[in-house]
Write a protein that holds these residues in place. Structure first.
Motif, PDB file in Angstrom:
ATOM      1  N   LYS A 179       0.835  -1.209   0.000  1.00 57.18           N
ATOM      2  CA  LYS A 179       0.000   0.000   0.000  1.00 57.18           C
ATOM      3  C   LYS A 179       0.868   1.257   0.000  1.00 57.18           C
ATOM      4  N   GLY A 181      -0.605   9.012  -0.620  1.00 58.37           N
ATOM      5  CA  GLY A 181      -0.425  10.139  -1.532  1.00 58.37           C
ATOM      6  C   GLY A 181      -1.658  10.428  -2.359  1.00 58.37           C
ATOM      7  N   ARG A 227      -2.376   9.787  -5.388  1.00 56.38           N
ATOM      8  CA  ARG A 227      -2.841   8.655  -6.193  1.00 56.38           C
ATOM      9  C   ARG A 227      -2.641   7.361  -5.400  1.00 56.38           C
ATOM     10  N   ALA A 228      -3.040   7.391  -4.147  1.00 56.16           N
ATOM     11  CA  ALA A 228      -2.866   6.238  -3.256  1.00 56.16           C
ATOM     12  C   ALA A 228      -3.444   4.984  -3.905  1.00 56.16           C
ATOM     13  N   LEU A 229      -2.758   3.870  -3.721  1.00 59.55           N
ATOM     14  CA  LEU A 229      -3.280   2.598  -4.217  1.00 59.55           C
ATOM     15  C   LEU A 229      -2.624   1.437  -3.500  1.00 59.55           C
ATOM     16  N   ILE A 230      -3.195   0.272  -3.709  1.00 58.27           N
ATOM     17  CA  ILE A 230      -2.652  -0.963  -3.154  1.00 58.27           C
ATOM     18  C   ILE A 230      -2.299  -1.882  -4.325  1.00 58.27           C
ATOM     19  N   PHE A 231      -1.013  -2.173  -4.493  1.00 55.95           N
ATOM     20  CA  PHE A 231      -0.597  -3.135  -5.510  1.00 55.95           C
ATOM     21  C   PHE A 231      -0.818  -4.545  -4.960  1.00 55.95           C
TER      22      PHE A 231
END
Lengths: 229, 229
Positions: B183, B186, B188-192
């Motif tokens: 995770k 920011g 463009r926060a995201l979880i790969f």
């Protein structure tokens, strides 16, 4: 798909392997070989935007000539929006993006939507924005067949967002302005956080992602992602 | 940061606003204005890879001359790996990527690592792979100052992965071959998801992401992401 060899599949967190949005279901392949189905939440199709621009009528005339009119290439997912046949070059401090397509109809202010990759390529400052909120964004030069336009501002990277009609938003249990997450499956599965919901009667179910975001998730146009609140 | 105006901040799911990895903490700004800290899990720094290639000694000599040697430009995060001063052009069916850097040391087989954006740009088929597993990947042509090499295979998009030393993997509670999620915060926060763990004594804490993935998450090199199991 369901009948494919389980042994050939890649390891996968929580055993999730397939997404069947047309049936509103996941197919789960557990490590012990058991296959079961699980209901998905509300889904939205990926709408992948390559670099493009919206233009004011004055800028269009300056680029294509005083008598020029937009020529409709194809309709887009949002009601009334369309791609045109017209393309221009976008010139930044360190390079040029050739043949970038204009979308219609006209807007009050010209808005250039690039990916971060595009911004790096031509040396324009990266500025993540919601559409239409252009104050303070960097400028660029546009070059068309009939003339050039120097923009003082208007270049942005689009903040990812979902479009939903009023009825679709109600069904999904979200409202205009909400921030949600959206989960996509596949070999680069990921969950996009910080997704803005834009809901109203001029909107239609679609998730706006740029090419960087689509490539990071190995997405194709129309692939369904699940809204996670 | 903590003393900044809360009202100026963007809406944010679950109120998460800031990540202070050096303190191993989140700073959470709740909608009621309350600020609290929360402990993070094990984190890894983003290591962003632009397009590059690893080359066999035979291919290097063919490209740069029989007497040429790799020239070390700088060391990389993984022990023994380094960037060289040498660059080549990569030619696909629809275009050329100019001046792509070679990484050392030599490998048994030449391996070209591109982003999906790069693959689209030169018309090479996209093939997501783990490093070194090149059977069946597309080829390309390499052009160096002393000669050309036609590769029958070797062009890949790297499957995202984490490097951890044996001790680091133990601390993080993962092992070589595990699939985890990571995770990032920011705008463009995201979880790969689908992140492969590569752990062992030749590895050092780092997360390999390509430029598409980094841009999709607005990442800078070294930004810390949290491992979620």
């Amino acid at each position: 798909m369901v009948n494919g060899s389980f042994d050939d599949r890649k390891p996968c967190k929580a055993g999730l392997q397939e997404l069947l949005p047309e049936k509103n279901k996941y197919i789960l392949h557990a490590p012990d070989g058991v296959i079961k189905e699980e209901k998905m939440g509300y889904t939205v199709p990926a709408g992948i935007s390559n670099k493009h621009l919206h233009v004011s009528e004055a800028d269009f005339k300056a680029l294509f000539g005083a008598d020029a009119e937009m020529s409709r290439f194809k309709d887009l997912s949002q009601p009334g929006q369309f791609a045109t046949d017209e393309k221009v070059d976008i010139v930044g401090p360190n390079g040029t993006l050739k043949g970038v397509r204009i979308l219609g109809p006209y807007r009050k202010q010209t808005q250039v939507e690039l990916s971060r990759t595009d911004c790096f390529a031509i040396g324009v400052k990266i500025d993540l924005r919601e559409s239409g909120k252009l104050a303070g964004t960097p400028g660029c030069k546009l070059v068309g067949p009939a003339g050039e336009v120097v923009l003082e501002e208007g270049v942005m990277v689009a903040k990812r967002h979902i479009h939903l009609s009023t009825a679709q938003a109600e069904e999904a249990g979200v409202k205009d302005g909400d921030i949600v997450s959206v989960k996509f499956g596949g070999d680069r599965a990921l969950i996009f956080d910080e997704v803005l919901v834009r809901a109203g009667d001029t909107h239609e179910r679609d998730m706006h992602l740029d090419t960087d975001e689509a490539n990071a998730a190995s997405l194709s146009n129309g692939q369904e992602g699940e809204i996670i609140k």
